[in-house]
Design a protein around this motif. Structure first.
Motif, mmCIF file in Angstrom:
data_model
loop_
_atom_site.group_PDB
_atom_site.id
_atom_site.type_symbol
_atom_site.label_atom_id
_atom_site.label_comp_id
_atom_site.label_asym_id
_atom_site.label_seq_id
_atom_site.Cartn_x
_atom_site.Cartn_y
_atom_site.Cartn_z
ATOM 1 N N GLY A 131 0.841 -1.185 0.000
ATOM 2 C CA GLY A 131 0.000 0.000 0.000
ATOM 3 C C GLY A 131 0.879 1.238 0.000
ATOM 4 N N LEU A 132 0.379 2.309 -0.577
ATOM 5 C CA LEU A 132 1.122 3.566 -0.636
ATOM 6 C C LEU A 132 0.437 4.661 0.160
ATOM 7 C CD1 LEU A 132 3.417 5.312 -1.836
ATOM 8 C CD2 LEU A 132 1.968 5.664 -3.847
ATOM 9 N N HIS A 133 -0.883 4.636 0.208
ATOM 10 C CA HIS A 133 -1.643 5.750 0.761
ATOM 11 C C HIS A 133 -2.216 5.393 2.133
ATOM 12 C CE1 HIS A 133 -5.288 8.595 0.481
ATOM 13 N NE2 HIS A 133 -4.247 9.303 0.827
ATOM 14 N N ILE A 134 -3.507 5.037 2.199
ATOM 15 C CA ILE A 134 -4.170 4.694 3.460
ATOM 16 C C ILE A 134 -4.986 3.419 3.265
ATOM 17 C CG2 ILE A 134 -5.835 5.409 5.217
ATOM 18 C CD1 ILE A 134 -5.135 8.313 4.572
ATOM 19 N N SER A 135 -4.834 2.502 4.199
ATOM 20 C CA SER A 135 -5.588 1.255 4.204
ATOM 21 C C SER A 135 -6.275 1.133 5.561
ATOM 22 C CB SER A 135 -4.656 0.069 3.961
ATOM 23 O OG SER A 135 -3.877 0.270 2.788
ATOM 24 N N ASP A 136 -7.308 0.305 5.646
ATOM 25 C CA ASP A 136 -8.008 0.210 6.923
ATOM 26 C C ASP A 136 -8.877 -1.032 7.031
ATOM 27 O OD1 ASP A 136 -10.536 1.014 5.563
ATOM 28 O OD2 ASP A 136 -9.617 2.992 5.513
ATOM 29 N N VAL A 137 -9.286 -1.309 8.259
ATOM 30 C CA VAL A 137 -10.274 -2.347 8.559
ATOM 31 C C VAL A 137 -11.428 -1.675 9.298
ATOM 32 C CG1 VAL A 137 -8.601 -4.227 8.645
ATOM 33 C CG2 VAL A 137 -9.135 -2.978 10.735
ATOM 34 N N GLY A 138 -12.642 -2.181 9.046
ATOM 35 C CA GLY A 138 -13.788 -1.646 9.756
ATOM 36 C C GLY A 138 -14.634 -0.703 8.940
ATOM 37 N N LEU A 139 -15.006 0.427 9.531
ATOM 38 C CA LEU A 139 -16.020 1.319 8.992
ATOM 39 C C LEU A 139 -15.746 1.774 7.562
ATOM 40 C CD1 LEU A 139 -18.555 3.054 9.297
ATOM 41 C CD2 LEU A 139 -17.148 4.805 10.413
ATOM 42 N N PRO A 258 -13.852 -11.067 12.443
ATOM 43 C CA PRO A 258 -13.417 -10.604 11.112
ATOM 44 C C PRO A 258 -14.056 -9.268 10.723
ATOM 45 C CG PRO A 258 -13.952 -12.938 11.052
ATOM 46 C CD PRO A 258 -14.424 -12.429 12.387
ATOM 47 N N GLN A 259 -13.251 -8.428 10.038
ATOM 48 C CA GLN A 259 -13.706 -7.131 9.551
ATOM 49 C C GLN A 259 -13.278 -6.963 8.088
ATOM 50 O OE1 GLN A 259 -15.528 -4.803 11.400
ATOM 51 N NE2 GLN A 259 -15.604 -6.436 12.946
ATOM 52 N N LEU A 267 -10.557 -3.710 -2.204
ATOM 53 C CA LEU A 267 -11.078 -4.621 -1.195
ATOM 54 C C LEU A 267 -10.264 -5.901 -1.145
ATOM 55 C CD1 LEU A 267 -14.905 -4.212 -1.791
ATOM 56 C CD2 LEU A 267 -13.625 -3.492 0.225
ATOM 57 N N MET A 268 -9.964 -6.345 0.086
ATOM 58 C CA MET A 268 -9.139 -7.528 0.295
ATOM 59 C C MET A 268 -9.897 -8.613 1.064
ATOM 60 S SD MET A 268 -6.466 -6.380 -1.211
ATOM 61 C CE MET A 268 -5.219 -7.617 -0.848
ATOM 62 N N GLY A 269 -11.219 -8.491 1.140
ATOM 63 C CA GLY A 269 -12.013 -9.467 1.875
ATOM 64 C C GLY A 269 -12.070 -9.147 3.357
ATOM 65 N N GLU A 270 -12.390 -10.147 4.166
ATOM 66 C CA GLU A 270 -12.456 -9.976 5.612
ATOM 67 C C GLU A 270 -11.233 -10.622 6.268
ATOM 68 O OE1 GLU A 270 -16.150 -11.366 7.224
ATOM 69 O OE2 GLU A 270 -17.201 -9.537 6.615
ATOM 70 N N ILE A 271 -10.744 -9.985 7.308
ATOM 71 C CA ILE A 271 -9.583 -10.497 8.039
ATOM 72 C C ILE A 271 -9.831 -10.401 9.544
ATOM 73 C CG2 ILE A 271 -7.944 -9.839 6.219
ATOM 74 C CD1 ILE A 271 -7.129 -7.488 8.134
ATOM 75 N N ASP A 272 -9.105 -11.204 10.307
ATOM 76 C CA ASP A 272 -9.117 -11.050 11.770
ATOM 77 C C ASP A 272 -7.698 -10.851 12.304
ATOM 78 O OD1 ASP A 272 -8.039 -13.593 11.582
ATOM 79 O OD2 ASP A 272 -9.786 -14.604 12.450
ATOM 80 N N GLU A 273 -6.722 -10.782 11.389
ATOM 81 C CA GLU A 273 -5.341 -10.528 11.791
ATOM 82 C C GLU A 273 -4.588 -9.919 10.613
ATOM 83 O OE1 GLU A 273 -1.469 -13.193 13.131
ATOM 84 O OE2 GLU A 273 -3.462 -13.737 13.917
ATOM 85 N N VAL A 274 -3.700 -8.964 10.912
ATOM 86 C CA VAL A 274 -2.895 -8.362 9.850
ATOM 87 C C VAL A 274 -1.555 -7.913 10.423
ATOM 88 C CG1 VAL A 274 -3.934 -6.057 10.190
ATOM 89 C CG2 VAL A 274 -2.845 -6.621 8.016
ATOM 90 N N ASN A 275 -0.504 -8.145 9.653
ATOM 91 C CA ASN A 275 0.837 -7.670 9.986
ATOM 92 C C ASN A 275 1.236 -6.608 8.973
ATOM 93 O OD1 ASN A 275 1.636 -9.650 12.165
ATOM 94 N ND2 ASN A 275 1.182 -11.080 10.527
#
Length: 287
Positions: A131-139, A258-259, A267-275
């Motif tokens: 990623g270069l800009h902004i990524s997120d989980v949730g809302l 999962p979010q 979109l990368m699907g739903e995850i419950d863990e990310v490094n």
């Protein structure tokens, strides 16, 4: 002679690019540069662009499109001496907004010609995706999903997505392992910011730099209409209780359920863990 390759996404922003291409051609006349143009097709673009760059050997590549086009180009030229410029022409122009690249074509081309660069960082997710800009989980990722899957585009589509997300909004718990500590947050969103603001103009933090070897974790603990509205006017109260900003070079996050997850609008699907970790100074970016 400086050779510039314009990588054009013909369908970005649902706009015809004929006039824009004509402006590029007119701009180049009389300048001591050589220009080439290459269009994406949506099929094997990364490999085809690599082959094109290998053949043409440009000193500069200019992404003509939105954030998806910028990421395509960034992935191909990262780790090289090729400079990446931006000509915003998409429905989402988050990185161009961050860099304050003008929307006016001639003014944006002047930035490219001037050629001031930084060695920008990129974020690496789960040792697989950049990623270069902004990524997120949730809302926000949920909003992206609603917009992508919805039948309506534009403001009405966005408004419907916001309504659906707010009607079903629930906090989740995130265990956040930073460089120097571990914290547990009940929240609606966790963002990974290599920049300060979204393409909408909403500011997430005031300390972020693209070339500092760090990134920011923005945690939205609760909805605050006043606080979120202020973020659209370049104001973030980082002492406010509704949000929290952490700065780090790497993070491991575990969620209690999962979010939806997005990287730079994809979109990368739903995850419950990310490094997540920083890949410092890997991209020569025109500012």
């Amino acid at each position: 002679m400086n050779k510039i390759l314009f990588v054009i996404n013909p369908i970005s922003g649902d706009k015809d690019k004929t006039d824009l291409i004509n402006q590029i051609d007119e701009w180049a006349e009389g300048l001591d540069i050589s220009i080439e143009k290459w269009e994406t097709t949506g099929k094997d673009d990364d490999q085809k662009l690599k082959d094109c760059i290998e053949k043409l050997k440009p000193q500069t590549v200019v992404a003509v499109g939105g954030d998806g086009t910028v990421m395509l180009c960034a992935m191909v030229v990262k780790g090289t001496e090729i400079a990446l410029g931006l000509l915003p022409a998409g429905s989402a122009n988050g990185m161009a907004t961050e860099l304050e690249i003008p929307q006016d074509v001639k003014e944006a081309l002047a930035v490219v010609l001037k050629g001031n660069t930084i060695q920008a960082d990129m974020l690496l997710f789960n040792d697989a995706d950049y990623g270069l800009h902004i990524s997120d989980v949730g809302l926000n990722a949920g909003l992206v999903k609603e917009f992508e899957e919805g039948e309506r585009r534009g403001f009405l589509g966005y408004a419907k997505g916001v309504t659906n997300q707010l009607m079903n909004l629930e906090q989740f718990q995130a265990t956040i392992e930073l460089d120097d500590k571990t914290v547990v947050e009940d929240c609606h969103m966790v963002a990974f910011a290599n920049a300060r603001r979204y393409g909408t103009g909403a500011v997430l933090n005031t300390i972020g730099k693209l070339d500092d070897g760090l990134f920011e974790i923005y945690v939205l603990r609760e909805l605050s209409v006043a606080g979120l509205a202020a973020q659209f006017f370049d104001h973030v109260d980082e002492s406010a209780s509704y949000c929290q900003v952490y700065q780090t070079s790497q993070v491991k996050i575990k969620l209690n359920r999962p979010q939806t997850f997005q990287i730079d609008g994809e979109l990368m699907g739903e995850i419950d863990e990310v490094n997540v970790k920083i890949e410092a100074g890997c991209l020569r970016l025109i500012i």
